[in-house]
Design an enzyme around this catalytic site. Sequence first.
Site, short mmCIF file in Angstrom:
data_model
loop_
_atom_site.label_atom_id
_atom_site.label_comp_id
_atom_site.label_asym_id
_atom_site.label_seq_id
_atom_site.Cartn_x
_atom_site.Cartn_y
_atom_site.Cartn_z
N HIS A 1 37.01 -11.40 24.83
CA HIS A 1 36.23 -12.40 24.09
C HIS A 1 36.65 -12.48 22.63
CE1 HIS A 1 32.88 -12.67 27.26
NE2 HIS A 1 33.94 -13.39 27.53
N GLU B 1 48.47 -21.74 45.80
CA GLU B 1 48.52 -20.52 44.98
C GLU B 1 48.94 -19.29 45.79
OE1 GLU B 1 44.82 -20.30 42.83
OE2 GLU B 1 43.64 -20.86 44.56
N ASP C 1 47.83 -17.50 40.30
CA ASP C 1 47.83 -16.73 41.54
C ASP C 1 49.17 -16.82 42.26
OD1 ASP C 1 45.39 -15.35 41.79
OD2 ASP C 1 44.35 -17.25 42.06
N CYS D 1 47.74 -26.63 37.68
CA CYS D 1 46.58 -26.29 36.85
C CYS D 1 46.58 -24.83 36.41
CB CYS D 1 45.28 -26.64 37.58
SG CYS D 1 45.08 -25.72 39.11
C1 PEP Z 1 45.53 -20.30 39.33
O1 PEP Z 1 45.51 -19.36 40.13
O2 PEP Z 1 46.56 -20.71 38.77
C2 PEP Z 1 44.28 -20.99 38.96
C3 PEP Z 1 44.30 -22.07 38.21
O3 PEP Z 1 43.12 -20.44 39.40
P1 PEP Z 1 42.40 -19.19 38.70
O4 PEP Z 1 43.14 -18.87 37.44
O5 PEP Z 1 40.99 -19.60 38.49
O6 PEP Z 1 42.55 -18.13 39.76
MG MG Z 2 43.70 -19.05 41.31
#
Ligand code: PEP
Ligand code: MG
Length: 576
Positions: free
Chosen positions: A194, A437, A461, A508
């Site tokens: 944080h 992922e 991931d 993403c």
């Molecule tokens: C990812 O795995 O790239 C993703 C966007 O999901 P998270 O980071 O929430 O696992």
């Molecule tokens: Mg993920």
Amino acid sequence: MALIISGIGVSRGIAIGNVHLLNRGAPEVFERKLEEHEIEAEVERFQTAVDGAAEQLRSIRDTIPEDAPKDVAAFIDSHLLMVRDSMLRKVPIEIIQEQQCNAEWALKQQRDKLEAVFEQMEDDYLRTRLNDIEHVINLIQQILKDQQFTVQMKLQPLKGSIIVADDLTPADTVVMQNQNIAGFITELGGPLSHTAILARSLSIPAVVGIQSARTLLQQEEQLVLDGSSGMVLAGMDESTIKEYRQIQREQKDARRKLGSLKNISARTKDGRRISLQANIELAEDISALKKSGADGVGLYRTEFLYIDRETPADEDEQLSAYRKIVRVLKGKPLTIRTLDLGGDKEFDPDFQGPLTQNPALGLRAIRRSLKDTELFKQQLRAILRASASGPVKILLPMITSDVELVQSLSILEQAKEELISENKDFDENIPVGAMIEVPAAAISANILAKKLDFLSIGTNDLIQYTLAIDRIDDQVNYLYDPLHPSVLKLINITLQAGRRADIPVAMCGEMAGDPRYTRLLLGLGLQEFSAHPSNLLEIKQIINKSKISELEKQAKKILSTTVPNKIAPMVDALNE
Ligand code: PEP
Ligand code: MG
């Protein structure tokens, strides 16, 4: 003599200033046995210290300006909640009474217990909560040691200094910002703590994870800190400092100019429109979203409607959370990811089960949703109902096989039928996508694509599972490489599958928000980037200066390079 040390840059910007060394660690604590008649007074001493900690946090919170980013106050609030929680307020009192020991020792025992629980957790966000608990416990311990202790007392006067500390709390960060420090360096912490997040919100250049910073650096010596590269320089000559002052000025100018891109769309020089979307998770992210000029939300992580609270949000509460964002987006799409719960990120004891050695490989994300179809359907109903108010898309996390996809789509159909029979409105053609992922999903992306409206590559991931490295294990952090040839191949396979099926493919994961990779991704054919709102304008600036036709050739060369350490210089060359 010049000294260059490298750590993890967690908040961008160049800081130039003199070192101010700080020791913020836990005071040493010893056990003292109490006589029966001393117990009551000891309990009172503990309560006074806890009240004192709460009072200090409240007064620090009051110093936060109205226009500061919302997460600044939110982090202090979360510490205030901890001070009020029975785990810190009540349990140590029970320990004092049962074990007839001093308050410091009781609090230490409770800390050790909490630490053992948190250390089992693999989730990066939840792990950072232990760090928060430690910060609050340390504050109470400091007050037990010295009733006059205040956070402010330790932290002044600091104007223009670079703080070098073992660790810093969010409260320290707020107090230091009020004093206009130039930057900070800590021995502990990572990019997800944080304190690191706050530093980014408050635009304080910061580097963490320099293990012996307080031994290597001397009080009052002049430093240059580069919060992007994580580099810290000491013992420089005047001309080097002058160069860094110039870079500092240029960076400030560049940041100011980025603001003017907010209302311009992302379009390459050869005319390709690129969609830039935002990743959000907390209600507080909405204000950053508004400022980012995003084309929509590409990833709304919904876990926080379930965990880190007393009871999970029911259908109506979810619906109102989703609708709120739909309204903010005014016709731009909202992509809601269904629950990425499971393993450690769990709220239901019936599903907790024994914590496995590898929660990342356990009953998480879509696997967890398909085990508790009622919970899953409830969320799908809320998402569907929100789609009556504006464009909403459904994103399924961690799909690994076609079977999981078929099952998920069938539950979605059930949710739709229920809503039809209840006369509740929703978008019957709501787009459904899957996160890519897991390597298996990337390899079979062409099969998944046939049943879906879009794909979204979750590189966080995907890299973890492809390279077999726990994304939050510090010991193997150095192997985490978005440019590994196998990762790039899987990204390419997914993009190709999307093109063949004629459906969009977004990205993403963090890679999409990292400006170092923007040109490579454009060259590979990515046309939808989803990243933290604060990164979007910089990505847009790069896109608007790029020509895809040139980047495609380079990207092909990079894809055919099999030696991992040859790739990074080739990607750097794209940015020159
Ligand atoms: C990812 O795995 O790239 C993703 C966007 O999901 P998270 O980071 O929430 O696992
Ligand atoms: Mg993920």
